[in-house]
Design a protein around this motif. Structure first.
Motif, mmCIF file in Angstrom:
data_model
loop_
_atom_site.group_PDB
_atom_site.id
_atom_site.type_symbol
_atom_site.label_atom_id
_atom_site.label_comp_id
_atom_site.label_asym_id
_atom_site.label_seq_id
_atom_site.Cartn_x
_atom_site.Cartn_y
_atom_site.Cartn_z
ATOM 1 N N SER A 321 -17.231 10.402 9.098
ATOM 2 C CA SER A 321 -15.895 10.953 9.374
ATOM 3 C C SER A 321 -15.688 12.257 8.614
ATOM 4 O O SER A 321 -14.956 13.138 9.072
ATOM 5 N N ILE A 322 -16.324 12.391 7.457
ATOM 6 C CA ILE A 322 -16.202 13.645 6.703
ATOM 7 C C ILE A 322 -17.059 14.731 7.361
ATOM 8 O O ILE A 322 -16.641 15.880 7.470
ATOM 9 N N LYS A 324 -17.691 14.923 10.533
ATOM 10 C CA LYS A 324 -16.924 15.331 11.726
ATOM 11 C C LYS A 324 -15.781 16.259 11.352
ATOM 12 O O LYS A 324 -15.483 17.217 12.062
ATOM 13 N N SER A 325 -15.131 15.949 10.233
ATOM 14 C CA SER A 325 -14.011 16.776 9.800
ATOM 15 C C SER A 325 -14.479 18.189 9.450
ATOM 16 O O SER A 325 -13.793 19.165 9.749
#
Lengths: 448, 448
Positions: A321-322, A324-325
């Motif tokens: 998720s990081i 992707k961020s």
């Protein structure tokens, strides 16, 4: 150096090559021999250890304990050579000699007679040979808690072992365990310093403990201890063990509570003015080295933490998720970026596959970064990931589809804890064999 | 604004107060009314929407669908008032009127006759009233996928519902589900634009989808779609459903595969030159607002990601490990720092307690930050955390010991998924009630 044995298989493109270079570099900086060699130098009558300067007046002694004992001794001897007059170092390996230093055998992971005999020998060496003006090096690494131990009073290794096991069964954490064990040891919790007359002691530490707490690595033989007899009483009461422990253990704690026994030295105790604790290898240090290296390739590094804990597959999702961020929002940093993290995850095994926490993290992450332009590596620095012959894995945005094309369903492999099964079939498992060090696990993701 | 109802109970000190202020601010920025009002303004004949400037030549129409429809319409009407000539907006609430805009009822979460009737009405409004030079606002928010739907060809809502359920049972993810559903809809996957003759359409979007993918929020009615009939065929084959679906569904896909049907508009399709998709509220935007706010208090903010997914208690451990790293190593940032993250975690329920993903994350985190100087908050922006009456919780380094003192064992409460049970007893549960928005969950930790 060349830790990774199957690089040609793994190096699919430029980005993979950089990632593997950086991982090699991390392993190199975590190597106990390299770590000691690169942290210590000597010129005239001064030893330089990181920011420390130590003037040599008397003689130099070397003691130590831990799985990396021998290699740390080799390195120290290569730096100081004949300045060292002697010493005793405890290792799980067979006895040998490094210059004037005797390498003796201890037991790991369960301390037994080898540990007892060698530990006594080490203490006797310190008591009989070290003078006030001498310098004592204490080489400390993972496994030191089992390899070096002398129980207090009339307690046996067996007493302590049984109590430890029972505490673990009842959910005690490492801090509770250490608080208890320090009370029944002559050397843990800073008490080793009671045997060292020298005004200058330097503990050189390779940390295998997440968070590098000095009072925890090898049970902190040269570090201040904040726990007390009262804490131990509370722990044993809370865990409903107070009435169950042997009388001889209970009497010690009761005497301690009445103030009749000397406790471990606390923070601020003058005994610590004589000791320098220097961590030369650790997860945090490895990540720092990797971060510096990756900057040379033009990637902006971000070290998240060296203290990751938790279920491997879930940590994989968070790291994804990081990534992707970074790709979508340029948060927490802008591309080209390198995300670094370390620590030690766990796997709750439910299937019967072959895998390890690092590969399981990678397999879970791979599903979440499908189609994205990133390369990620997760690896155990000791070279052995769980029950697999691999150290970790390297994944990218195409790893899941590669599996599909080979007829493998990544979700099923993950469910069966068969991460090595998956990665070995598509040539993405990283093979190193034992590396000879352990600073836990490191993770790296490159985002172009 | 004052979303948090029990602030006096929660505000233990200065650091708690700041944390709660920042959370309030985040909720405010995520409020659909505020978000629309603060993103849109009008001067002379120009409408300003974030970086967009839209000259008004013709008339202004408003359509929309989603749980926040009505409040978004209210805000738009408060900005544009009599410039709006009419429209149809679908909401789960009872019918009403906002100026010239009719608010009609749809079904949520399962689309039924209300949704069908209202959706037809919305399409007819567009077809009968909108001219080429008009401006059409489309207000899109969470729930829009169920509240707005007209099935394609001779397919029924029931057909699509059953297939969706079966796909989910077989492990399909949201992207597979959407790929399939877009083939059987007249409006999803950019197809709504086929009904809009205006040269200027502005979709104003409140995102409840982790990652804010325009093709996913409300099934992307005004966004390019990258999936094809071929993808759908592959998904149904892989999930072993191709032979099981009704003939009428199979024939549509077969016709699509033969190129006999118009597919969803793809990226680059000229139809998208007529539409602007503007996200006015989202998890990422809420985190940005919170980051700006916290800077005013002298804390350096770091937004990790707005896309966290995974098991709540494991995410709690990861976030704790980053807090510890800031405290011990000044990584990834130096103190005073604010760590921000967002997304939506899950809880695998094993116990029978009362809790939610945000409180469970907090309870797990609390155990890992014991004794540290930090305050952390995790909260569902809709105000309802799982099956509890709370929105989330606020924790600090003393939360675990507070529990012990009150006779509560945090580990046991966590095991029983009773996070609300724990936090309500020590006055740490955050109570807001329904907030009227949903941009998933936000997390904030302050490190002094």
């Amino acid at each position: 150096m060349n830790f990774i044995k199957n690089r040609s298989e793994l190096e699919r493109d430029y980005l993979h090559r950089i990632a593997l270079d950086v991982i090699e570099y991390g392993l190199e900086s975590a190597d106990p021999y390299n770590a000691v060699l690169s942290s210590i130098s000597v010129r005239d009558n001064t030893i330089y250890i990181k920011n420390l300067e130590i003037k040599i007046f008397g003689r130099i002694h070397v003691v130590g304990f831990g799985k990396a004992s021998k290699r740390m001794t080799n390195a120290l001897y290569d730096v100081l050579s004949e300045r060292i007059v002697g010493g005793i170092v405890i290792s799980p390996e067979d006895p040998s000699i490094v210059g004037p230093v005797e390498v003796v055998k201890g037991d790991h992971p369960i301390p037994g007679n080898n540990t007892l005999r060698s530990s006594q020998k080490l203490l006797e060496y310190l008591q009989n040979n070290v003078g006030e003006n001498d310098v004592v090096f204490i080489l400390i690494s993972g496994g030191g808690s089992a390899l070096f131990e002398v129980p207090e009073h009339n307690i046996t290794l067996d007493d302590v072992g049984k109590l430890t096991k029972e505490l673990m069964r009842r959910g005690a954490d490492i801090f509770e365990l250490n608080a208890v064990r320090k009370r029944f040891s002559r050397v843990k919790g800073g008490k080793l310093l009671n045997y060292v007359k020298a005004k200058t002691t330097v503990s050189i530490i390779v940390s295998d403990v997440v968070g590098d707490r000095l009072d925890t690595i090898a049970s902190g033989p040269t570090a201040p201890d904040e726990t007390t007899y009262k804490d131990v009483y509370n722990i044993l009461t809370r865990r409903r063990l107070w009435d169950e422990i042997p009388d001889r253990m209970r009497s010690i704690i009761e005497a301690g509570l009445r103030g009749e026994l000397l406790d471990t030295p606390k923070p601020g105790d003058p005994i610590f003015s004589r000791v320098h604790n220097v961590v030369v290898a650790s997860n945090a240090i490895a990540l720092e080295s990797m971060a510096r290296k990756i900057e040379g390739y033009g990637f902006k590094p971000l070290i998240l933490t060296s203290m990751i804990e938790g279920e491997a597959r879930e940590i994989g999702k968070v790291l994804a998720s990081i990534i992707k961020s970074i790709i979508l929002y340029s948060k927490p940093i802008q591309k080209p970026a390198a995300l670094l993290a370390g620590g030690e995850t766990v796997v709750t095994v439910k299937g019967d596959g072959i895998g390890g926490r690092n590969q399981e993290l990678c397999l879970s992450l791979a599903a979440s970064i499908r189609g994205l332009e990133t390369v990620a590596v997760c690896i155990g620095t000791d070279g052995i990931d769980g029950v697999s012959p691999a150290a970790g894995a390297v994944v990218d945005g195409s790893t899941v589809d590669e599996g599909y094309e080979a007829g493998l369903d990544p979700a099923r492999y993950l469910e069966n804890n068969d991460s090595y099964g998956y990665f070995s079939k598509i040539g993405r498992a990283i093979i190193t064999g034992y590396t000879g060090t352990n600073v836990n696990d490191v993770f790296l993701a490159l985002i172009k």
